[in-house]
Design a protein around this motif. Sequence first.
Motif, PDB file in Angstrom:
ATOM      1  N   THR A   1       0.826  -1.204   0.000  1.00 14.58           N
ATOM      2  CA  THR A   1       0.000   0.000   0.000  1.00 14.58           C
ATOM      3  C   THR A   1       0.861   1.255   0.000  1.00 14.58           C
ATOM      4  N   ARG A   2       0.198   2.395  -0.005  1.00  9.21           N
ATOM      5  CA  ARG A   2       0.895   3.683   0.044  1.00  9.21           C
ATOM      6  C   ARG A   2       1.706   3.818   1.326  1.00  9.21           C
ATOM      7  N   ASP A   3       1.213   3.236   2.415  1.00 10.89           N
ATOM      8  CA  ASP A   3       1.955   3.270   3.673  1.00 10.89           C
ATOM      9  C   ASP A   3       3.260   2.496   3.559  1.00 10.89           C
TER      10      ASP A   3
ATOM     11  N   VAL B   1      10.568   4.494   1.368  1.00 13.64           N
ATOM     12  CA  VAL B   1      11.322   5.722   1.080  1.00 13.64           C
ATOM     13  C   VAL B   1      12.158   6.133   2.281  1.00 13.64           C
ATOM     14  N   LEU B   2      11.577   6.081   3.469  1.00 16.72           N
ATOM     15  CA  LEU B   2      12.305   6.468   4.674  1.00 16.72           C
ATOM     16  C   LEU B   2      13.469   5.520   4.954  1.00 16.72           C
TER      17      LEU B   2
ATOM     18  N   SER C   1      13.169   5.947  -4.705  1.00 19.85           N
ATOM     19  CA  SER C   1      12.026   5.780  -5.609  1.00 19.85           C
ATOM     20  C   SER C   1      11.096   4.662  -5.163  1.00 19.85           C
ATOM     21  N   GLY C   2      11.494   3.934  -4.114  1.00 15.30           N
ATOM     22  CA  GLY C   2      10.587   2.956  -3.527  1.00 15.30           C
ATOM     23  C   GLY C   2      10.289   1.776  -4.419  1.00 15.30           C
TER      24      GLY C   2
ATOM     25  N   LEU D   1       5.542  11.339   1.074  1.00 15.22           N
ATOM     26  CA  LEU D   1       6.627  10.393   0.829  1.00 15.22           C
ATOM     27  C   LEU D   1       6.333   9.526  -0.395  1.00 15.22           C
ATOM     28  N   ALA D   2       5.080   9.115  -0.536  1.00 20.80           N
ATOM     29  CA  ALA D   2       4.719   8.324  -1.719  1.00 20.80           C
ATOM     30  C   ALA D   2       4.875   9.150  -2.988  1.00 20.80           C
TER      31      ALA D   2
END
Length: 340
Positions: free
Chosen positions: A143-145, A151-152, A165-166, A236-237
Amino acid sequence: MDASSPAAEPGTDAGPASGPGPSPTPGTSPAPAPGDDRPLVLVACSGGADSMALASALAFEARKLPVRAGAVTVDHGLQPGSDLRAAEVAQRLRDLGLDPVEAVTVTVGRAGGPEAAARDARYAALDEAAERLGAAAVLLGHTRDDQAETVLLGLARGSGIRSLSGMAAVSGAAGRYRRPFLQLDRQTARKACLVQSLPVWDDPMNADPAYTRSRLRHEGLPALEKSLGKGVVEALARTAQLCRDDADALDAWAADADASVRDESGRLDCAKLYALPPAVRRRVLRRAAVQAGAPAGSLFARHVEEMDRLITGWRGQGALNLPGRVAVRRQGGRLVIRQG
């Protein structure tokens, strides 16, 4: 373990399993009906809220589309009774109308730490199941979370723009892995399960402070939201997508520049490399090291920085040793990268 569990790390989506290969529960994957040539889409489901919501969505949408919908649940064997839990999850998936459904058992090794080892074993099992069943795609419930956490984690490691870029919406060999929930928040996925009365299992590892991602989820992100206000996860997303666009552009630039900085024998010309922008030059160096045999997952920013110093800070240094027994040395104005 849920797709959002501590072991769901970013970056290299698939990797070799640690220890013996995965073994499916016997008799869980009947062959498709004769003449049924519809593409098969699998969902990877741990029984957690994110992946159960995704499994339900796939079952619903598949009824309207020319596809077959199936599922795979992976038993990591890390907790007592995990085999029984995997069997329960598999039955819930069948009750949703998914077919085929498999419960796959893996052995998690120790390489890279518990989180990385579990991830590698899980993706190896998913790859094997997809190949054996002929699946066109495997859906993951990130998910977005999860993206914000990724990212963190990349920022904390100082790994550069590609890490920031996750997770990509589409990744893996031939775009096998798809993440349709990357723009959906975790709470919405959980509400979807509540509305449908779908039983979900909350993996205790997701709340175990021994895992970095768990600490970030339950301590780090809430602290950021308390200090900076709501909207941190969304920001962050969004940063992940912007970084991915930039990283893709720089990677394409480096691929085009690669041929122009080599001599007639294919060796890298140090003077031509020096003339490139640093971000492009380092990508060319990383590509060359991987092509020479350095494992991409073990080649870190510090390795590339040391290679770059052979170009920008040449003082007669000796050979540089990289993972995969790859040696890099500067000779006669050329960079020689060899394995062995």
